[in-house]
Scaffold this active site. Structure first.
Site, PDB file in Angstrom:
ATOM      1  CB  CYS A 271      -7.990  -4.230   0.631  1.00 41.55           C
ATOM      2  SG  CYS A 271      -6.401  -4.919   0.184  1.00 41.55           S
TER       3      CYS A 271
ATOM      4  CB  THR B 154      -0.942   0.005   1.221  1.00 38.41           C
ATOM      5  OG1 THR B 154      -1.800  -1.128   1.123  1.00 38.41           O
ATOM      6  CG2 THR B 154      -1.788   1.265   1.256  1.00 38.41           C
TER       7      THR B 154
ATOM      8  CB  ALA C  81       7.604  -9.080   2.128  1.00 40.86           C
TER       9      ALA C  81
END
Lengths: 334, 334
Positions: free
Chosen positions: A263, A67, A138
């Site tokens: 999200c 983000t 990651a």
């Protein structure tokens, strides 16, 4: 079955980061031995992340996640692969177009792409894609949550979002998250090494899953392009039911899935992505994203194929729309 | 002796975060069991961080560290305690002033303070301080690098810097760094529990250090207020030498110190903080920050007191200014 939301951390990744959570605790900006040890670890990780996408180490800005990486004002931004249905977008073609426009005088036209879902699931090469910026996270790559990177082509100049120290060549202030960055670097190296095997594994499992669903459940539609699609995502619309109800039912039996992206979970709006495919509200509401990981097994898939048809059947039995459709079909048959 | 740059991660903190790096890997935004387990862990940590500064949990925005927390456009910002010399600023007095101005009609006047150096080294109470925003960093509190928080008083509305998902009540998009947040929460709980003992310990060690330096080394000046000062920092100007040379000399003998803040290391400019004390360039260049941690021992201090006078003496022997001063003093004595 929710590897698109996040992935389990690889044991090898945890082992690599542990020293940086215990005895090796230096601040990479410090001049002394402890600092330089941390600096070297960050630089090694940076090289691994760069190698994964065929970039140079100094084109990698390490930061807190996908983000933050996406928060760069840029002109053109296209997801490399959609996070709900896995469709791979034609970034290379857009890249060619952007380069042509730039050659024609539009000097500051840059192409950004969100590579978060794609990384570790398809080859990502910034030269082939022709993108100028690429976001990475990651935790979708079997490393912990809280670290990511932004690839910034050397010709691009960005104003930093975090202003503070001189870290990341003035592009992102703040003490580096050393242990997390080491984890990310290790995960990147593993993903590069094992990419072909992981893709083949996930593709085979998904084929097994989709064949099983087709065979055992009626009135289902698979969403997304069948060819240009990430190997780990299967997005299915089940007619006559609410995705949310199915999700909860599966959760109670130990199967984790998602109705849209993580999200936007909690939102009751039907997925705009599925609606954009022309499916209509009912199918959008009845859609579920199944996402496979490198550690998913044949047995996991078989368990889902055992649990899922029963869950769908139970929910449909409660649906007046389904009862009506069944009755109508019976009449037509007569 | 460089605990102001970063602190070793507490063993108990690593133990608390490990499950979130292994079997508990959910995305807190996911609806299913794994997601809810991660959400609960984040919420527990949020309560611990809030308790450390006497705030409410929903006034805490978890983010990547102190620098990100500082990147909020605000009107008045004052460090709670200076990171180079440890002087504690009169935030409470400024807070009273800001509240008076606000009562007088200046509705959007907010007081921000950087609490990164102060946290875990003095009591920090947002009500007593009267600040509206307070930045925190976990890695100065014996948790890993890469996580921090911003306290946002409930009356303050901030535009988020990271736009993405709905995390942190729309105040900071991005998947939460669960393992790191758990580590931060644990470190906050330990800091609250052990604060008085840590302060007493660090203050005693610093007194031992400063007494030893005064006794064994001539021409030194201690920088910063003697009373209103964090208990762990001792900033010393050594006349006639360059701080950088002393740092390298000490590093070779296993003693890690810093010339200024870690954020500005690499810069050859004399510290603006020390210059602002009216010390002049020579003393600013010769200043070293020694910073003690909760795990520093009497033996550590004694080792520094053994190594430091010799290092200073060796460097001064090479300094023409020092030789000249010695000669002048000898003449005056005659």
């Amino acid at each position: 079955m929710d590897n698109s939301a996040t992935t389990p951390v690889d044991r090898r990744v945890v082992e690599a980061m542990m020293p940086y959570l215990t005895e090796k605790f230096g601040n990479p900006s410090s001049v002394h031995f402890y600092g330089q040890e941390a600096r070297a670890a960050v630089d090694r990780a940076r090289r691994e992340v760069a190698a994964l996408i065929n970039a140079r180490p100094n084109e990698i800005v390490l930061l807190s996640g996908g983000t933050e990486a996406n928060n760069d004002t840029v002109l053109i931004t296209v997801m490399l692969a959609n996070n709900e249905i896995g469709t791979v977008q034609p970034i290379a073609e857009i890249g060619t177009l952007v380069r042509e426009l730039r050659a024609g005088g539009r000097k500051y036209l840059w192409l950004h792409t969100d590579g978060v879902q794609a990384l570790g699931r398809m080859p990502v090469n910034v030269e082939t894609l022709g993108c100028d910026l690429l976001s990475m996270s990651a935790h979708k790559l079997h490393a912990p949550q809280g670290v990511g990177a932004l690839y910034v082509r050397r010709s691009v100049r960005l104003a930093p979002q975090n202003i503070g120290g001189h870290q990341e060549r003035e592009r992102r202030g703040g003490t580096e998250a050393v242990s997390m960055i080491v984890a990310f670097g290790t995960a990147a190296a593993l993903a590069r090494e094992e990419l072909d095997a992981r893709i083949a594994h996930m593709r085979a499992l998904r084929a097994r899953f989709e064949a099983g669903v087709t065979e055992r459940i009626s009135d289902v539609i698979f969403n997304g392009d069948t060819e240009r699609r990430l190997p780990h995502i299967s997005n299915v619309s089940f007619r006559f039911i609410e995705g949310e109800g199915l999700l909860i039912n599966l959760d109670m039996q130990g199967v984790a899935v998602s109705t849209g992206s993580a999200c936007s979970s909690g939102s009751l709006e039907p997925s705009p992505v599925i609606r954009a495919l022309g499916r209509g509200d009912e199918l959008a509401r009845g859609s579920i994203r199944f996402s496979i990981g490198k550690d998913t097994t044949d047995e996991d898939i078989d368990y889902v194929l055992e649990v899922l048809p029963r869950a769908v059947e139970n929910l449909r039995r409660l649906s007046p729309l389904y009862q009506q459709a069944i009755a109508e079909r019976a009449c037509t048959a007569v």
